[in-house]
Design an enzyme around this catalytic site. Structure first.
Site, PDB file in Angstrom:
ATOM      1  N   HIS A 103      15.911  10.818  -7.986  1.00  0.00           N
ATOM      2  CA  HIS A 103      17.302  10.385  -8.337  1.00  0.00           C
ATOM      3  C   HIS A 103      17.216   8.687  -8.792  1.00  0.00           C
ATOM      4  O   HIS A 103      16.457   8.035  -8.343  1.00  0.00           O
ATOM      5  CB  HIS A 103      18.329  10.219  -7.039  1.00  0.00           C
ATOM      6  CG  HIS A 103      17.824   9.694  -5.898  1.00  0.00           C
ATOM      7  ND1 HIS A 103      16.932  10.243  -5.087  1.00  0.00           N
ATOM      8  CD2 HIS A 103      18.021   8.507  -5.435  1.00  0.00           C
ATOM      9  CE1 HIS A 103      16.659   9.497  -4.054  1.00  0.00           C
ATOM     10  NE2 HIS A 103      17.198   8.338  -4.124  1.00  0.00           N
ATOM     11  N   HIS A 105      19.516   5.346  -9.221  1.00  0.00           N
ATOM     12  CA  HIS A 105      20.833   4.489  -8.590  1.00  0.00           C
ATOM     13  C   HIS A 105      21.291   3.893 -10.128  1.00  0.00           C
ATOM     14  O   HIS A 105      20.472   3.323 -10.693  1.00  0.00           O
ATOM     15  CB  HIS A 105      20.459   3.406  -7.744  1.00  0.00           C
ATOM     16  CG  HIS A 105      20.224   4.149  -6.463  1.00  0.00           C
ATOM     17  ND1 HIS A 105      20.681   4.180  -5.189  1.00  0.00           N
ATOM     18  CD2 HIS A 105      18.843   4.702  -5.964  1.00  0.00           C
ATOM     19  CE1 HIS A 105      19.934   5.028  -4.339  1.00  0.00           C
ATOM     20  NE2 HIS A 105      18.671   4.991  -4.849  1.00  0.00           N
TER      21      HIS A 105
END
Ligand code: AMP
Length: 139
Positions: A103, A105
């Protein structure tokens, strides 16, 4: 490196087993609001296919995720009238990673405003409202 664990929380979000505030998705990627936002509008971009982090991601997964990261970067700057943005990505526990599904951010930033400390649960209504602002900025 450990094997990908299909019971990680982002895999559960992808399967719809736990709720999330989704703001964008395409065939290969999903963007949703971070539950502990370090800035208003803090969101995460993940691939829909499994990989732990940058060490086992394929070039195709990375290309798809980065295209969505750029799309969401532009959206949060517009939605929050940001002066800039911060993109973060952590790899393995030693690198600060806590959820082992790749992932990125995306945090909108304003001049002179520090990011908040990690680990504080956000207000759900406010996160939902911020998600709506991101979605509006995409359209
Ligand atoms: P890290 O692996 O260090 O990048 O941290 C994981 C990030 O995922 C943190 O910013 C958490 O606030 C966020 N997070 C954890 N669980 C959820 C969830 N259920 N929905 C949205 N964000 C989450």
């Amino acid at each position: 490196m450990a094997a990908y664990d299909p019971e990680n929380i982002f895999a559960k979000i992808l399967r719809g087993e736990i709720p999330s505030t989704r703001v964008y998705e395409d065939d290969e990627t999903l963007a949703f609001m971070d539950i502990m936002p370090r800035a208003d509008g803090h969101l995460l971009v993940i691939p829909k296919t499994p990989c732990r982090n940058i060490l086992d991601a394929t070039p195709e997964q990375l290309a798809a995720v980065m295209a969505t990261v750029q799309k969401m970067a532009k959206a949060v700057v517009k939605a929050f009238d940001a002066d800039g943005l911060t993109i973060q990505q952590f790899n393995e526990a030693a690198g600060g990673q806590e959820v082992f599904h790749l992932h990125f951010h995306v945090l909108p930033r304003h001049d002179g405003v520090a990011v908040r400390a990690p680990g504080t649960m956000g207000d759900f209504d406010l996160i939902a409202e911020h998600g709506e602002r991101v979605k509006a900025a995409l359209s």
